[in-house]
Each structure stands twice: as C-alpha cells, then as structure tokens.
Design an enzyme around this catalytic site. Sequence first.
Site, PDB file in Angstrom:
ATOM      1  N   CYS A  71       1.098  -0.995   0.076  1.00 52.18           N
ATOM      2  CA  CYS A  71       0.181   0.193  -0.421  1.00 52.18           C
ATOM      3  C   CYS A  71       1.372   1.398  -0.112  1.00 52.18           C
ATOM      4  O   CYS A  71       1.447   1.944   1.131  1.00 52.18           O
ATOM      5  CB  CYS A  71      -1.250   0.136   0.907  1.00 52.18           C
ATOM      6  SG  CYS A  71      -1.733   1.643   1.054  1.00 52.18           S
ATOM      7  N   GLY A  72       0.542   1.770  -1.029  1.00 50.49           N
ATOM      8  CA  GLY A  72       1.426   2.676  -1.264  1.00 50.49           C
ATOM      9  C   GLY A  72       1.054   4.248  -0.341  1.00 50.49           C
ATOM     10  O   GLY A  72       2.141   4.687   0.424  1.00 50.49           O
ATOM     11  N   HIS A  73       0.337   4.837  -0.526  1.00 46.73           N
ATOM     12  CA  HIS A  73      -0.183   5.834   0.239  1.00 46.73           C
ATOM     13  C   HIS A  73       0.030   5.107   2.102  1.00 46.73           C
ATOM     14  O   HIS A  73       0.216   6.392   2.907  1.00 46.73           O
ATOM     15  CB  HIS A  73      -1.791   6.511   0.753  1.00 46.73           C
ATOM     16  CG  HIS A  73      -2.612   5.274   1.447  1.00 46.73           C
ATOM     17  ND1 HIS A  73      -3.780   4.163   1.269  1.00 46.73           N
ATOM     18  CD2 HIS A  73      -3.659   6.051   2.307  1.00 46.73           C
ATOM     19  CE1 HIS A  73      -4.478   3.717   2.715  1.00 46.73           C
ATOM     20  NE2 HIS A  73      -4.425   4.735   3.180  1.00 46.73           N
TER      21      HIS A  73
ATOM     22  N   GLY B 275      -0.454   4.649  -4.767  1.00 47.43           N
ATOM     23  CA  GLY B 275       1.077   4.323  -4.486  1.00 47.43           C
ATOM     24  C   GLY B 275       1.436   2.906  -5.155  1.00 47.43           C
ATOM     25  O   GLY B 275       1.588   3.109  -6.651  1.00 47.43           O
ATOM     26  N   SER B 276       0.319   1.662  -5.266  1.00 52.55           N
ATOM     27  CA  SER B 276       0.599   1.048  -6.051  1.00 52.55           C
ATOM     28  C   SER B 276       0.101   1.035  -7.276  1.00 52.55           C
ATOM     29  O   SER B 276       0.479   0.072  -8.642  1.00 52.55           O
ATOM     30  CB  SER B 276       0.410  -0.542  -4.861  1.00 52.55           C
ATOM     31  OG  SER B 276      -1.149  -0.064  -5.067  1.00 52.55           O
TER      32      SER B 276
END
Length: 302
Positions: A99-101, A222-223
């Site tokens: 999880c990018g965020h 993000g991903s």
Amino acid sequence: MTSSFQSPFQEDVNISTIEMHTAGEPLRIITSGFPQLNGTTILDKRKYLKEHFDHYRKLLMFEPRGHFDMYGVLLVAPDVDGADIGAIFLHNEGYSTMCGHAVIALGRYAIDHGLVKNPTSPETRVGIQCPCGLVEAFVEYQPGGSGCEEGRTGAVRFQSVPSFLFASEAVKSTVSISHPDSDDLAFLYGTIITDGKDAFSDKVTANVCVFADRQVDRSPTGSGVSARIALQYFKGHIGLGQSRTFESGATGSVFTAKAVQEVTCGEFKAVVVEVGGKAFYTGGNTFTLEREDTLGHGFLVQ
C-alpha cells in the site's frame, strides 16, 4: 428471550489508533490493544491474523467505527535486514500485500514517534517491511520541533519492490496469475480506470483505483501509479528518471512517480518505481467494544 449471539471476543476490547491521511485516503494506525500474532515471517503473521483474528479487522474497518472505504495498518516486528518496522495492511475485504499511501504516512509516523534512531536532515530513510517485501521511504525531516512538528512538510518519497507487466489482456478470467516470489502475492487486487494519457508523458494524467471489494481509493494510489509507470516504461512511453504526475480522479490530489532502475523479478523484466506524496495527521482514537454489543462487532451498509 435468550440471545443466540456468540461474540468472537472473550472480553471487552480497548484499541488505540493514530489517524492519518495521504492525499485524502485514510490510514488508521493501530498503536495498542491488538492481540499478539504468531509466525516467523510477515506473511506467516498476515496468514495468522486472517485465520484467527479477522474479527478485529472488521471491528476497526467496518461501521460504526469505520466505513466501507476505511483503510488500516497493524505494525509488527520486521524479519528482514534493513527494515525499521513491519506493516500488515487492512481493508474492507481483507489484507493488502502493498500500500503506497500507507507507506507514505508510515514513513512520517515512524520519524515522529521515534521508531527510527538518529534521523538526519534534510531527509531520513525508513525501511518498511510490507508483505510484498522491503520498501524504502525517504522522509523530509526538519529537526528542532517536537512530535509531529518535526515532519511538518508531510513530504515522503518511497521506492517499492520491482513492478512488472505480467500480461496486457483485459479479461481476468483469461489470465492465470503467478508471482516469482510467493503464491501469496499472486492475485489481481484492483482495477485502475485512467484518462487514457499513458502516451502523453508531458501531461498530468488522472486515474481512479478500485480495489478489494469495490473500495475506491481517494489518493492516486501508490501501488497503482507504480503499475502505471511500469506499463508506460515497457511500452516505451517514458524512460528511466522521467517523472510523471498522477492525479486522483476522486479528490484531485497528486502523486509523482518515475522508474529509477531496471531490474528483474523472476523471469520478468521489471522496474523500481519511486513515488512521492504527502501525509498528514487527522487525530487519534481509543475504540471500545462491549461484548454484548452485537452491532458493535462491525457491519457495512453498501
């Protein structure tokens, strides 16, 4: 009348959290009150959580404490070199592998709460072990304040695990998915709806990511932008080091992203993608549950 309801909790519950958001997407960081997870690796712990304590996920993600699009993270001890913290991600359907965020928010959180020793200015590295692997976040650090004041810019960039183009077919049922590192990572997680500007590398491009059980990401994801950069790179639309700006179709918030290195992942050509964004605090909570509260265990209205 005697109720037949059987609570999965053996006693009343008290769980504390810190609340953040990254580009509008919420992150509920569990800080205390969660049971201990068995397992040697982070994937072992993720599996144990899913099999034994999934009712805690529903308690914190679902109503009345959360909502259909809530997102959370449980911090665990890392088991790889170079990691300062480990993270297991939670959402309405289950457990993300990346999880990018959340990584952006956790980078700032780790600095502000002393999880990284001897932070340096103007930027501090934070190693975050995710179920997909080790992710490196770089947090803008301004010494001299106290607590969250030291990270007031909120700016974080991260370099994730390699991203690659597995297949370009559009129909899920026609593709048998595998992953070179672990079968636990081999699944289709989300769908990204774009404005079709992949080939227009000089323009801002918008997208909306729908993941898990129809959960809509408020951030550019993000991903998701990592996947879009990989797609654009291997289709020849961008080169290494060429940055693009991605806008959320839900909130108008932005991430920047670029391919910084070409690598291999199993048999696939892949790229390491760097994503940048900002995260901010929104508050903190202590959540309680009385075992007799049947609705309090969690429900969703869709």
